[in-house]
Enzyme design. Structure first.
Site, PDB file in Angstrom:
ATOM      1  N   GLU A   1     -17.881  -4.993 -75.749  1.00  8.89           N
ATOM      2  CA  GLU A   1     -16.375  -3.795 -75.741  1.00  8.89           C
ATOM      3  C   GLU A   1     -16.562  -2.601 -75.795  1.00  8.89           C
ATOM      4  O   GLU A   1     -15.202  -2.365 -75.933  1.00  8.89           O
ATOM      5  CB  GLU A   1     -16.810  -4.406 -77.269  1.00  8.89           C
ATOM      6  CG  GLU A   1     -17.643  -3.644 -79.122  1.00  8.89           C
ATOM      7  CD  GLU A   1     -19.072  -4.687 -78.288  1.00  8.89           C
ATOM      8  OE1 GLU A   1     -19.318  -4.458 -79.593  1.00  8.89           O
ATOM      9  OE2 GLU A   1     -19.332  -5.369 -77.716  1.00  8.89           O
TER      10      GLU A   1
ATOM     11  N   ARG B   1     -31.728  -1.832 -81.808  1.00 13.58           N
ATOM     12  CA  ARG B   1     -32.002  -2.581 -83.358  1.00 13.58           C
ATOM     13  C   ARG B   1     -32.291  -4.252 -83.527  1.00 13.58           C
ATOM     14  O   ARG B   1     -33.439  -3.944 -84.655  1.00 13.58           O
ATOM     15  CB  ARG B   1     -30.707  -1.869 -84.062  1.00 13.58           C
ATOM     16  CG  ARG B   1     -30.097  -1.048 -84.257  1.00 13.58           C
ATOM     17  CD  ARG B   1     -28.812  -1.473 -84.549  1.00 13.58           C
ATOM     18  NE  ARG B   1     -27.688   0.207 -84.616  1.00 13.58           N
ATOM     19  CZ  ARG B   1     -26.755   0.870 -83.844  1.00 13.58           C
ATOM     20  NH1 ARG B   1     -27.044   0.177 -82.739  1.00 13.58           N
ATOM     21  NH2 ARG B   1     -26.323   1.604 -83.662  1.00 13.58           N
TER      22      ARG B   1
END
Length: 255
Positions: free
Chosen positions: A144, A107
């Site tokens: 994460e 992104r």
């Protein structure tokens, strides 16, 4: 969402108007520029007026067991909002001063180029291993979602002493950003700041008994805590829950 954003082009909004004449006293000029600086700072204040309006274009979804998955698709579908974000970032880093922009796979490839173009600075990609020739690779890193192999950048992308802005859409635990910082430093560059549209503050320095990974501890362990991280919007104002259709399907691959 109706956004009020006058003179959204960064070269209009953030430069002094040509109304200052030689007859204005030095004190008056200083006060004028001080007020202008305060206006610019408020424009890119985290969770400020502009950020709260932009947040309304970013509904969250359940995705792969994550109850609140934030995606930039919402504002990408709204050209005025996308332009507003580019203008805010361009204004911030025109003021700070940079030599190059590096975007993270994937992104960061969407956000980085228009910001680099607005600043008239080169843009470089940081990609997953095996996607580009003649690269250097960072050490593996943890996110994460689990462990990742190193990020890569081409060897000649950054020169010694270059002031580099690292761009991504969101920062959580900081694992991916840590790899990008190490890459820039490996080539002799300086990371001026890591900038993201969204910063999840819950990971900055959570209580030790929370079970959450700590970005502060990670950066401390890697000796990169001096590198600033900035996000325009935090989870505090990302409260727009997506309305899911009956046929909504959580069909995403592993992050």
């Amino acid at each position: 969402v109706v956004l009020s954003y006058e003179n959204s082009r960064s070269d209009q909004l953030y430069q002094p108007k040509n109304i200052l004449t030689r007859n204005i006293s030095k004190t008056c000029l200083k006060d004028t520029l001080s007020t202008m600086s305060e206006t610019v700072s408020k424009t890119y204040e985290q969770d400020g007026e502009e950020a709260r309006a932009i947040a309304q274009t970013m509904p969250y979804y359940p995705f792969k067991g994550i109850p609140r998955f934030y995606d930039i698709g919402g504002f990408l579908a709204k050209p005025d909002v996308f332009q507003q974000i580019v203008d805010i970032f361009a204004a911030r880093y025109k003021e700070i001063g940079i030599d190059a922009v590096a975007g993270l796979d994937a992104r960061g490839f969407v956000l980085g180029p228009p910001i680099a173009l607005a600043l008239k600075k080169p843009f470089f990609m940081m990609r997953k291993k095996g996607k580009m020739p003649n690269t250097v690779e960072s050490p593996p890193y943890q996110t994460e979602y689990g462990p990742r192999s190193g990020m890569c950048i081409q060897k000649d992308a950054i020169k010694k002493g270059d002031r580099v802005l690292v761009i991504d859409d969101l920062v959580a635990t900081g694992g991916t950003l840590s790899a990008s910082i190490q890459l820039v430093q490996m080539l002799g560059g300086i990371v001026v700041e890591c900038a993201c549209v969204v910063e999840l503050k819950m990971f900055i320095d959570p209580p030790s008994d929370s079970g959450l990974p700590s970005r502060t501890k990670l950066f401390t362990d890697l000796d990169i805590l001096d590198v600033p991280v900035w996000g325009l919007i935090s989870e505090d104002v990302l409260t727009n829950e997506a309305v899911l259709q009956e046929d909504y399907k959580d069909d995403g691959e592993e992050h």
